[in-house]
Design an enzyme around this catalytic site. Structure first.
Site, PDB file in Angstrom:
ATOM      1  N   SER A 241       0.827  -1.212   0.000  1.00 42.13           N
ATOM      2  CA  SER A 241       0.000   0.000   0.000  1.00 42.13           C
ATOM      3  C   SER A 241       0.863   1.263   0.000  1.00 42.13           C
ATOM      4  O   SER A 241       0.619   2.200  -0.782  1.00 42.13           O
ATOM      5  CB  SER A 241      -0.975   0.009   1.176  1.00 42.13           C
ATOM      6  N   HIS A 271      -2.012  -8.825   1.980  1.00 38.49           N
ATOM      7  CA  HIS A 271      -1.708  -7.557   2.667  1.00 38.49           C
ATOM      8  C   HIS A 271      -2.883  -7.229   3.596  1.00 38.49           C
ATOM      9  O   HIS A 271      -3.216  -8.017   4.471  1.00 38.49           O
ATOM     10  CB  HIS A 271      -1.436  -6.491   1.596  1.00 38.49           C
ATOM     11  N   HIS A 318       5.438 -12.385   7.932  1.00 32.77           N
ATOM     12  CA  HIS A 318       5.652 -11.005   7.477  1.00 32.77           C
ATOM     13  C   HIS A 318       6.856 -10.955   6.550  1.00 32.77           C
ATOM     14  O   HIS A 318       7.799 -11.736   6.716  1.00 32.77           O
ATOM     15  CB  HIS A 318       5.870 -10.054   8.660  1.00 32.77           C
ATOM     16  N   ARG A 327       2.275  -4.219  16.851  1.00 29.79           N
ATOM     17  CA  ARG A 327       0.888  -3.792  16.616  1.00 29.79           C
ATOM     18  C   ARG A 327      -0.072  -4.886  17.065  1.00 29.79           C
ATOM     19  O   ARG A 327      -1.159  -4.621  17.563  1.00 29.79           O
ATOM     20  CB  ARG A 327       0.665  -3.470  15.129  1.00 29.79           C
ATOM     21  N   ASP A 373      -2.751  -8.150  11.620  1.00 28.42           N
ATOM     22  CA  ASP A 373      -4.074  -8.583  11.179  1.00 28.42           C
ATOM     23  C   ASP A 373      -4.639  -9.737  11.994  1.00 28.42           C
ATOM     24  O   ASP A 373      -5.827 -10.045  11.885  1.00 28.42           O
ATOM     25  CB  ASP A 373      -4.021  -8.971   9.696  1.00 28.42           C
TER      26      ASP A 373
HETATM   27  N1  CMX Z   1       1.060 -19.484   6.318  1.00 25.63           N
HETATM   28  C1  CMX Z   1       1.563 -20.392   5.458  1.00 25.63           C
HETATM   29  N2  CMX Z   1       2.645 -20.195   4.696  1.00 25.63           N
HETATM   30  C2  CMX Z   1       3.287 -19.024   4.867  1.00 25.63           C
HETATM   31  C3  CMX Z   1       2.864 -18.036   5.771  1.00 25.63           C
HETATM   32  C4  CMX Z   1       1.689 -18.294   6.504  1.00 25.63           C
HETATM   33  N3  CMX Z   1       1.174 -17.408   7.349  1.00 25.63           N
HETATM   34  N4  CMX Z   1       3.707 -16.996   5.695  1.00 25.63           N
HETATM   35  C5  CMX Z   1       4.635 -17.297   4.766  1.00 25.63           C
HETATM   36  N5  CMX Z   1       4.368 -18.521   4.250  1.00 25.63           N
HETATM   37  C6  CMX Z   1       5.062 -19.204   3.162  1.00 25.63           C
HETATM   38  C7  CMX Z   1       4.966 -18.314   1.921  1.00 25.63           C
HETATM   39  O1  CMX Z   1       3.720 -18.484   1.260  1.00 25.63           O
HETATM   40  C8  CMX Z   1       6.141 -18.793   1.107  1.00 25.63           C
HETATM   41  O2  CMX Z   1       5.775 -20.012   0.492  1.00 25.63           O
HETATM   42  P1  CMX Z   1       6.305 -20.381  -0.999  1.00 25.63           P
HETATM   43  O3  CMX Z   1       7.796 -20.466  -0.867  1.00 25.63           O
HETATM   44  O4  CMX Z   1       5.626 -21.663  -1.295  1.00 25.63           O
HETATM   45  O5  CMX Z   1       5.881 -19.252  -1.872  1.00 25.63           O
HETATM   46  C9  CMX Z   1       7.181 -19.111   2.194  1.00 25.63           C
HETATM   47  O6  CMX Z   1       6.428 -19.278   3.418  1.00 25.63           O
HETATM   48  C10 CMX Z   1       8.198 -18.003   2.387  1.00 25.63           C
HETATM   49  O7  CMX Z   1       7.523 -16.803   2.627  1.00 25.63           O
HETATM   50  P2  CMX Z   1       8.190 -15.629   3.503  1.00 25.63           P
HETATM   51  O8  CMX Z   1       9.438 -15.234   2.816  1.00 25.63           O
HETATM   52  O9  CMX Z   1       8.264 -16.025   4.936  1.00 25.63           O
HETATM   53  O10 CMX Z   1       7.082 -14.502   3.426  1.00 25.63           O
HETATM   54  P3  CMX Z   1       6.799 -13.464   2.227  1.00 25.63           P
HETATM   55  O11 CMX Z   1       7.670 -12.287   2.441  1.00 25.63           O
HETATM   56  O12 CMX Z   1       6.872 -14.125   0.902  1.00 25.63           O
HETATM   57  O13 CMX Z   1       5.277 -13.104   2.496  1.00 25.63           O
HETATM   58  C11 CMX Z   1       3.359 -12.606   3.794  1.00 25.63           C
HETATM   59  C12 CMX Z   1       4.868 -12.367   3.621  1.00 25.63           C
HETATM   60  C13 CMX Z   1       2.846 -11.654   4.869  1.00 25.63           C
HETATM   61  C14 CMX Z   1       2.647 -12.318   2.475  1.00 25.63           C
HETATM   62  C15 CMX Z   1       3.149 -14.081   4.242  1.00 25.63           C
HETATM   63  O14 CMX Z   1       3.750 -14.301   5.499  1.00 25.63           O
HETATM   64  C16 CMX Z   1       1.694 -14.476   4.286  1.00 25.63           C
HETATM   65  O15 CMX Z   1       1.124 -14.858   3.249  1.00 25.63           O
HETATM   66  N6  CMX Z   1       1.028 -14.362   5.487  1.00 25.63           N
HETATM   67  C17 CMX Z   1      -0.389 -14.617   5.594  1.00 25.63           C
HETATM   68  C18 CMX Z   1      -1.158 -13.407   5.089  1.00 25.63           C
HETATM   69  C19 CMX Z   1      -1.028 -12.245   6.026  1.00 25.63           C
HETATM   70  O16 CMX Z   1      -1.192 -12.364   7.223  1.00 25.63           O
HETATM   71  N7  CMX Z   1      -0.778 -11.058   5.462  1.00 25.63           N
HETATM   72  C20 CMX Z   1      -0.766  -9.808   6.229  1.00 25.63           C
HETATM   73  C21 CMX Z   1       0.621  -9.246   6.439  1.00 25.63           C
HETATM   74  C22 CMX Z   1       0.563  -7.922   7.173  1.00 25.63           C
HETATM   75  C23 CMX Z   1      -0.087  -6.889   6.318  1.00 25.63           C
HETATM   76  O17 CMX Z   1       0.535  -6.496   5.306  1.00 25.63           O
HETATM   77  O18 CMX Z   1      -1.218  -6.498   6.576  1.00 25.63           O
END
Ligand code: CMX
Length: 436
Positions: A241, A271, A318, A327, A373
């Site tokens: 964002s 996000h 994250h 937070r 979140d």
């Molecule tokens: N559940 C399951 N798998 C997860 C995970 C979770 N909560 N968080 C990360 N992973 C997985 C990723 O999908 C990724 O898998 P692949 O290698 O198969 O693609 C792997 O772990 C590595 O990811 P990462 O480097 O730890 O995390 P990213 O920087 O790629 O992504 C985020 C960060 C937030 C998108 C991810 O942790 C996620 O999808 N979390 C759940 C959604 C969420 O809560 N989003 C809100 C974040 C805060 C906000 O912006 O509001």
């Protein structure tokens, strides 16, 4: 003008400009970072290529606004009489200037917001024209976009505004927009979920209290709103964002176009939409459990089932943070104080216990800990906002405050059009030596 936020900001801008100018002129060729193939293919994770002085996200500690932790921000900003949480308007002052406002300074900003809060009729007409099955984030983004005709920046730009003055009408646009967001959001909420019943805004209230008033929810929802808007406002510049807002504004699109775009980025499930996904996920668990709190083993099974079906656990992980999000902790503290017996809070707290070890064992997520979140929807649900589709709109009001502050500073420091360079897969293969 002397003594106002705008005056103080103009002084801060004048003081800051030589720093940026000197860095560019004398040290423009000094290397800041290098880039790997995995960063190019991996969403530019961690590449240091943006600058903001408004907030900084330390992976271990979490966010600081202008150098202050969230707890310090909450402790030192002035609060409305009897309130537990500070004026959101005071946060805007802090983000813009780096200084905590005193009572008088914060009341000036409250007054500025109140003067600008009336939403033009045509915005309501646009909102009303949406089908009630629309997602509130799509309506919210469109309502903001619709206001683009009000832009003072556009008017002055057409008339030949000088570059060094770009920030001034941008500041006016930002205040004009931020002051209207609570009313726009509450109107969308009432249209979608309360048969269009509208509660008038009250010019004698601060932003948090007026939002609670327009949502028709009693105390301490005013404090819930203040806390929510404050902790969601900024998370440095690389998240989707913030980056979208900055990117779009870098083409000199006005605040309305830029904030509408940033809202669209926030609306993705990886996000900001994760706060709605958390509640959706928890509701499914509750339904399966017939509203009984699962045992630890039962909850572990729900979590593994989700992971094994290839989905993420919303509210955990994250891109930058490597510890529990402060937070999240602040909202957990608030929940422990105000809603300790709430069943959804108990569900969320059980997740806090169960999910991190599972994500560690699963072995993919770099950060197994909860993010903002994982907790925000729990509080909203408790106070009667059970329509979880709406949660990201609340995130959006908060986030707009930080992005507006950033865009004003971007303009003040003359940051140029953003334009990174792309390469082809062929080029990458040649670079690493697997193709001639
Ligand atoms: N559940 C399951 N798998 C997860 C995970 C979770 N909560 N968080 C990360 N992973 C997985 C990723 O999908 C990724 O898998 P692949 O290698 O198969 O693609 C792997 O772990 C590595 O990811 P990462 O480097 O730890 O995390 P990213 O920087 O790629 O992504 C985020 C960060 C937030 C998108 C991810 O942790 C996620 O999808 N979390 C759940 C959604 C969420 O809560 N989003 C809100 C974040 C805060 C906000 O912006 O509001």
């Amino acid at each position: 003008m002397r003594g106002t936020l705008k005056y103080k900001l103009s002084k801060k801008i004048k003081e800051h400009r030589p720093r940026t100018k000197r860095l560019l002129k004398e040290f423009g060729d000094v290397q800041v970072d290098s880039v790997t193939v995995s960063q190019v293919l991996g969403g530019m994770r961690g590449i240091k290529s943006l600058v903001t002085d408004i907030s900084y996200l330390d992976p271990e500690e979490g966010i600081r606004y202008r150098g202050f932790t969230l707890q310090e921000v909450i402790d030192h900003l002035p609060k409305p009489k009897g309130a537990e949480m500070p004026f959101v308007e005071g946060l805007f002052y802090l983000l813009l200037t780096g200084d905590f406002p005193n009572e008088e300074e914060v009341m000036q900003v409250v007054e500025q917001f109140n003067k600008r809060r009336i939403v033009p009729r045509y915005v309501y007409d646009v909102i009303d024209s949406f089908p009630t099955s629309s997602h509130p984030m799509a309506i919210f983004s469109t309502a903001i976009l619709t206001l683009n005709r009000e832009s003072e920046f556009n008017r002055e730009y057409q008339a030949g505004l000088k570059k060094k003055d770009y920030w001034e009408p941008t500041y006016e646009d930002a205040l004009n927009l931020l002051a209207k967001l609570p009313e726009i959001a509450a109107y969308i909420y009432n249209k979608l979920y309360r048969k269009g019943e509208k509660i008038q805004s009250n010019p004698n209230l601060d932003m948090g209290a007026d939002f609670a008033n327009m949502m028709g929810i009693d105390k301490p929802y005013d404090d819930v709103s203040r806390l929510h808007f404050i902790i969601h406002s900024d998370h440095e510049s690389g998240n989707v964002s913030a980056h979208t807002g900055h990117l779009v504004a870098s083409s000199l699109s006005d605040i309305y176009l830029s904030i509408s775009a940033m809202i669209n980025g926030l609306a993705g499930p990886l996000h900001g939409l994760a706060n709605q996904e958390v509640l959706r996920w928890l509701q499914a668990v509750m339904e399966k459990m017939d509203n009984k709190l699962p045992t630890e083993e039962e909850m572990q099974k729900f979590v593994w089932d989700t992971l094994n079906s290839g989905q993420v656990i919303p509210g955990f992980g994250h891109a930058v943070l490597r510890k529990t999000d402060p937070r999240y902790m602040l909202q957990r503290e608030f929940s422990k104080k105000h809603l300790p017996d709430d069943p959804i809070f108990k569900y969320a707290d059980l997740l806090y216990k169960v999910v991190p070890p599972i994500l560690q064992e699963h072995g993919k997520a770099k950060n197994p800990w909860p993010n903002v979140d994982a907790q925000s929807g729990v509080i909203q649900w408790h106070y009667g906002v059970t329509e979880y589709d709406f949660y990201t709109v609340l995130f959006g009001i908060g986030r707009a405050i930080g992005i507006c502050a950033n865009i004003i500073w971007d303009r003040a420091l003359g940051y140029p059009l953003e334009r990174p360079k792309s390469v082809t897969t062929d080029m990458l293969e040649k670079m690493v030596g697997i193709k001639d």
